[in-house]
Scaffold this motif. Structure first.
Motif, short mmCIF file in Angstrom:
data_model
loop_
_atom_site.label_atom_id
_atom_site.label_comp_id
_atom_site.label_asym_id
_atom_site.label_seq_id
_atom_site.Cartn_x
_atom_site.Cartn_y
_atom_site.Cartn_z
N ASP A 62 16.24 -89.44 83.79
CA ASP A 62 14.90 -89.41 83.18
C ASP A 62 14.09 -88.21 83.66
O ASP A 62 13.29 -87.65 82.91
CB ASP A 62 14.16 -90.70 83.52
N SER A 63 14.31 -87.80 84.90
CA SER A 63 13.51 -86.73 85.48
C SER A 63 13.78 -85.37 84.83
O SER A 63 12.97 -84.45 84.98
CB SER A 63 13.76 -86.64 86.98
N VAL A 64 14.91 -85.23 84.14
CA VAL A 64 15.24 -83.92 83.55
C VAL A 64 15.34 -83.97 82.03
O VAL A 64 15.50 -82.93 81.39
CB VAL A 64 16.56 -83.36 84.14
N LYS A 65 15.24 -85.16 81.48
CA LYS A 65 15.39 -85.32 80.03
C LYS A 65 14.34 -84.47 79.31
O LYS A 65 13.16 -84.49 79.65
CB LYS A 65 15.24 -86.80 79.67
N GLY A 66 14.78 -83.73 78.32
CA GLY A 66 13.88 -82.86 77.57
C GLY A 66 13.70 -81.48 78.16
O GLY A 66 13.14 -80.59 77.52
N ARG A 67 14.17 -81.28 79.41
CA ARG A 67 14.06 -79.97 80.05
C ARG A 67 15.43 -79.35 80.33
O ARG A 67 15.56 -78.13 80.33
CB ARG A 67 13.30 -80.09 81.38
N PHE A 68 16.43 -80.17 80.62
CA PHE A 68 17.77 -79.69 80.94
C PHE A 68 18.72 -80.00 79.80
O PHE A 68 18.57 -81.02 79.12
CB PHE A 68 18.30 -80.36 82.21
N LEU A 79 31.71 -75.52 82.37
CA LEU A 79 30.62 -76.46 82.17
C LEU A 79 29.32 -75.72 82.47
O LEU A 79 29.29 -74.84 83.34
CB LEU A 79 30.78 -77.63 83.14
N TYR A 80 28.26 -76.08 81.77
CA TYR A 80 26.98 -75.41 81.96
C TYR A 80 25.86 -76.42 82.14
O TYR A 80 25.92 -77.54 81.62
CB TYR A 80 26.64 -74.54 80.74
N LEU A 81 24.81 -75.98 82.84
CA LEU A 81 23.57 -76.73 82.91
C LEU A 81 22.43 -75.75 82.66
O LEU A 81 22.15 -74.90 83.50
CB LEU A 81 23.40 -77.43 84.25
N ASP A 84 15.33 -75.65 81.92
CA ASP A 84 14.08 -75.04 81.46
C ASP A 84 12.89 -75.72 82.12
O ASP A 84 13.00 -76.84 82.64
CB ASP A 84 13.97 -75.15 79.94
N SER A 85 11.76 -75.05 82.07
CA SER A 85 10.52 -75.61 82.62
C SER A 85 10.73 -76.14 84.04
O SER A 85 10.34 -77.27 84.36
CB SER A 85 9.98 -76.73 81.72
N LEU A 86 11.32 -75.33 84.87
CA LEU A 86 11.63 -75.77 86.23
C LEU A 86 10.36 -76.02 87.03
O LEU A 86 9.33 -75.34 86.84
CB LEU A 86 12.49 -74.73 86.92
N SER A 87 10.44 -77.00 87.91
CA SER A 87 9.33 -77.33 88.80
C SER A 87 9.84 -77.35 90.24
O SER A 87 11.05 -77.46 90.47
CB SER A 87 8.73 -78.67 88.42
N PRO A 88 8.94 -77.29 91.22
CA PRO A 88 9.38 -77.36 92.62
C PRO A 88 10.20 -78.61 92.93
O PRO A 88 11.05 -78.59 93.83
CB PRO A 88 8.06 -77.34 93.39
#
Length: 124
Positions: A62-68, A79-81, A84-88
């Motif tokens: 849930d913490s990365v959904k929509g950004r990764f 394999l890739y990851l 986007d919109s990275l945060s601390p």
């Protein structure tokens, strides 16, 4: 023997993007589901994202959904990851891993081969 080698980590500012590749050895890469996990200092290694053998089905924390975005190129055994919109809060060592046949995509112990990890540091 399977070897997984992550790369692409580094230090970035919040809001920026990084893409992590994970190169796999062996001829069976395309037969297995794969996943990404991460471990921040003082914390448990946690699930980030996973993908089935064909790349059709993906799973995200849930913490990365929509950004990764997790994706794979079976022809290139990679394999890739895409992050986007990275945060601390995304600061961690990121690991790719191969899922055991029939295992859960979300449970760390259901992965049998792991890379050495790549450090991602996000500053505010």
């Amino acid at each position: 023997q399977v070897q997984l080698v992550e790369s692409g980590g580094g230090s970035v500012q919040a809001g920026r993007s990084l893409t992590l590749p994970c190169a796999a050895s062996g001829r069976t890469f395309g037969d297995y589901g794969m996943g990404w996990f991460r471990q921040a200092p003082g914390k448990e290694r946690e699930f980030v994202a996973a993908i089935n053998w064909s790349g059709v089905t993906t799973y995200y924390a849930d913490s990365v959904k929509g950004r990764f975005i997790i994706f794979r190129n079976n022809g290139e055994n990679t394999l890739y990851l895409q992050m986007d919109s990275l945060s601390p809060d995304d600061t961690a060592v990121y690991y790719c891993a191969r899922r055991k046949e029939g295992g859960s995509y979300f449970i760390r112990s259901d992965y049998d081969y792991w890379g050495q990890g790549t450090q991602v540091t996000v500053s505010s």
